[in-house]
Motif scaffolding. Structure first.
Motif, short mmCIF file in Angstrom:
data_model
loop_
_atom_site.label_atom_id
_atom_site.label_comp_id
_atom_site.label_asym_id
_atom_site.label_seq_id
_atom_site.Cartn_x
_atom_site.Cartn_y
_atom_site.Cartn_z
N LEU A 82 0.83 -1.20 0.00
CA LEU A 82 0.00 0.00 0.00
C LEU A 82 0.87 1.25 0.00
CD1 LEU A 82 -2.84 -0.90 2.56
CD2 LEU A 82 -2.81 -1.18 0.07
N ASP A 234 -4.79 -0.86 -4.98
CA ASP A 234 -5.38 -2.13 -4.57
C ASP A 234 -5.28 -2.18 -3.05
OD1 ASP A 234 -6.21 -4.66 -4.07
OD2 ASP A 234 -4.83 -5.66 -5.46
N TRP A 235 -6.42 -2.05 -2.38
CA TRP A 235 -6.44 -1.97 -0.92
C TRP A 235 -6.44 -3.34 -0.26
CZ3 TRP A 235 -5.45 2.64 1.16
CH2 TRP A 235 -5.68 3.77 0.37
N HIS A 236 -6.48 -4.39 -1.05
CA HIS A 236 -6.43 -5.75 -0.48
C HIS A 236 -4.96 -6.05 -0.13
CE1 HIS A 236 -6.70 -10.08 -0.06
NE2 HIS A 236 -8.02 -10.02 -0.17
N ILE A 237 -4.66 -6.09 1.17
CA ILE A 237 -3.27 -6.15 1.61
C ILE A 237 -2.54 -7.36 1.05
CG2 ILE A 237 -1.78 -6.43 3.63
CD1 ILE A 237 -3.77 -4.77 5.21
N VAL A 238 -3.15 -8.54 1.16
CA VAL A 238 -2.46 -9.76 0.73
C VAL A 238 -2.27 -9.77 -0.77
CG1 VAL A 238 -2.59 -12.28 0.64
CG2 VAL A 238 -3.32 -11.06 2.71
N ARG A 239 -3.35 -9.48 -1.51
CA ARG A 239 -3.26 -9.49 -2.97
C ARG A 239 -2.27 -8.44 -3.47
NH1 ARG A 239 -8.71 -8.74 -4.68
NH2 ARG A 239 -8.35 -6.51 -4.43
N ALA A 240 -2.33 -7.25 -2.89
CA ALA A 240 -1.42 -6.19 -3.33
C ALA A 240 0.03 -6.56 -3.04
CB ALA A 240 -1.78 -4.88 -2.62
N SER A 241 0.28 -7.14 -1.87
CA SER A 241 1.65 -7.51 -1.51
C SER A 241 2.19 -8.60 -2.42
CB SER A 241 1.70 -7.97 -0.05
OG SER A 241 1.31 -6.94 0.83
#
Length: 457
Positions: A82, A234-241
């Motif tokens: 993020l 992309d605010w989805h932490i796992v997907r973004a990472s």
């Protein structure tokens, strides 16, 4: 590939002398300096206060030190994606002002914890400062190409790095000095509580002067896979990472560089977590000796960066990485042997009495060389990472590196915690670092070969 070709070194020297007087550079330099200073002021004061003034158990102290390190690192692992997206998609100066405002609120919790000797409050503030540093970290690299001319970027980067080391050293020393013992033997940190608030306010003031740095319009497919989607936020932490790491680590040279840097910081996390309990419970030193250890480590890393730059003559190269990692391992093993053979004092002693011991200076020297060779190992890898990517992708690349680094440090902290739980002594955990240097040497050699194959030195 070179940092400073011989024909431009004089210009780079001039850059270093004039950038500190420019509005394009000075505000971000002062802001990042104060942030690093406050991180280390608070962490050092907190750890010394807890270990010397609150806990009375060797196991508790070692566990606390490991948990504190893990809490500070965890946000880098969870939120770096993020942070990288924000830094590339938002005005970086606006983010600077947001995080500097947040720092004041965080330090209110931290100061309360120091005043009340409240460990949960201090740990909450520490974790929040980890979040603060996670969002500020990519900016200090990505903002320079926007504010500086192309022939100034490298000089500015060098100043930022030097300023960070000085801030770490200054914050560490002051944090140790501001934890005081009264006549009754109780430890207090009132001055440290005031200090962290004052520095946070100064950081907020400096951040207000950072010039606007809107998102870069430069686009290059040299790093990220063109087949991967590249949305806005992309605010989805796992997907973004996962997406960010996958989109960066598929480049072989970046993969090896990031893995090598990650192993270094994993070892650094183990060392930093064990310094205070090692000093108190194994070497019998008071908080001034613990502060000396932390300061020596900072000086050693800074010295290593200067030495390796001189050896490389300005080139970005990993050719000294394998030998640097191996020499770091030898130095850590020497520190282990000296610690294991140390005869503890009947009561905690200060710096003068500690250094008066026959093996006092050898312990300090071994620690210095651990940091020196560590700096020689990691600094060229960071230079390689930040000078071989397009400007528009610097923040994301740094963020991907931070995610992997944080994962490695959290993993090392968990392993350290488990080893302590099964009865491994504080000094024996140093052998974990020795093993890690062997892996780092292998990765350094692999990176050097990859650079040679690509036509780089």
């Amino acid at each position: 590939m070179t940092i400073a070709p011989s024909g431009t070194r004089k210009a780079l020297i001039q850059n270093v002398t004039h950038l500190l007087g420019t509005k394009r550079f000075l505000p971000i330099f002062v802001t990042q300096f104060l942030g690093a200073f406050n991180d280390n002021l608070f962490r050092t004061a907190m750890i010394l206060l807890v270990i010397y003034g609150i806990y009375r158990s060797e196991e508790q102290e070692a566990m606390f030190s490991a948990v504190a390190g893990g809490l500070f690192i965890l946000p880098f692992f969870l939120l770096s994606a993020l942070a990288g997206q924000l830094a590339d998609a938002t005005d970086k100066a606006r983010i600077v002002r947001w995080v500097k405002t947040a720092e004041i609120g965080i330090m209110l919790f931290g100061a309360a914890g120091l005043l009340l000797l409240n460990v949960p409050l201090m740990l909450v503030a520490l974790a929040a400062m980890g979040i603060h540093s996670t969002f500020f970290g990519p900016i200090k690299y990505a903002i320079l190409p926007q504010h500086l001319r192309s022939d100034e970027v490298l000089g500015g980067t060098g100043l930022v790095e030097a300023g960070t080391y000085i801030a770490i050293l200054g914050g560490t020393i002051l944090g140790g000095l501001l934890v005081v013992q009264d006549a009754g033997g109780r430890y207090h940190a009132e001055y440290a509580a005031v200090g962290v608030l004052v520095v946070a306010v100064l950081g907020k003031i400096a951040g207000q002067f950072v010039p606007a740095a809107p998102p870069s319009t430069e686009d290059s497919g040299t790093i990220n896979d063109p087949d991967l989607p590249r949305p806005g936020m992309d605010w989805h932490i796992v997907r973004a990472s996962l997406g960010l790491v996958r989109a960066t680590m598929h480049v072989p040279r970046l993969f090896v560089a990031i893995m090598a840097i990650s192993f270094f910081w994993a070892m650094g996390a183990v060392l930093a977590a064990q310094f205070p309990p090692l000093v108190k419970n194994v070497l019998g030193g008071d908080q001034s000796v613990a502060t000396l250890f932390l300061a020596i480590f900072s000086v050693g890393v800074a010295s290593g960066s200067l030495v390796i730059n001189r050896l490389l003559g300005g080139e970005v190269s990993a050719r000294f990485a394998p030998i640097s990692a191996l020499l770091m391992g030898v130095s850590v093993f020497a520190l282990y042997l000296l610690s294991a053979a140390w005869s503890p004092f009947p009561e905690l002693v200060g710096t003068r009495q500690f250094l008066a011991e026959p093996t006092g200076w050898p312990v300090v020297a071994s620690l210095f060389f651990v940091a020196l060779f560590g700096g020689m190992f990691v600094v060229p890898l960071y230079a390689f990472l930040t000078t071989t990517v397009p400007k528009s992708e610097t923040a994301r690349t740094v963020a991907a590196n931070n995610i992997v680094n944080a994962g490695a440090m959290v993993g090392a902290t968990v392993l350290q915690y488990l080893l302590l739980k099964v009865g491994v002594s504080v000094e024996q955990t140093l052998l974990l670092v020795v093993a890690g240097t062997l892996v780092s040497a292998f990765l350094g050699k692999k990176l050097h070969r990859a650079c040679l194959a690509a036509g780089h030195p």
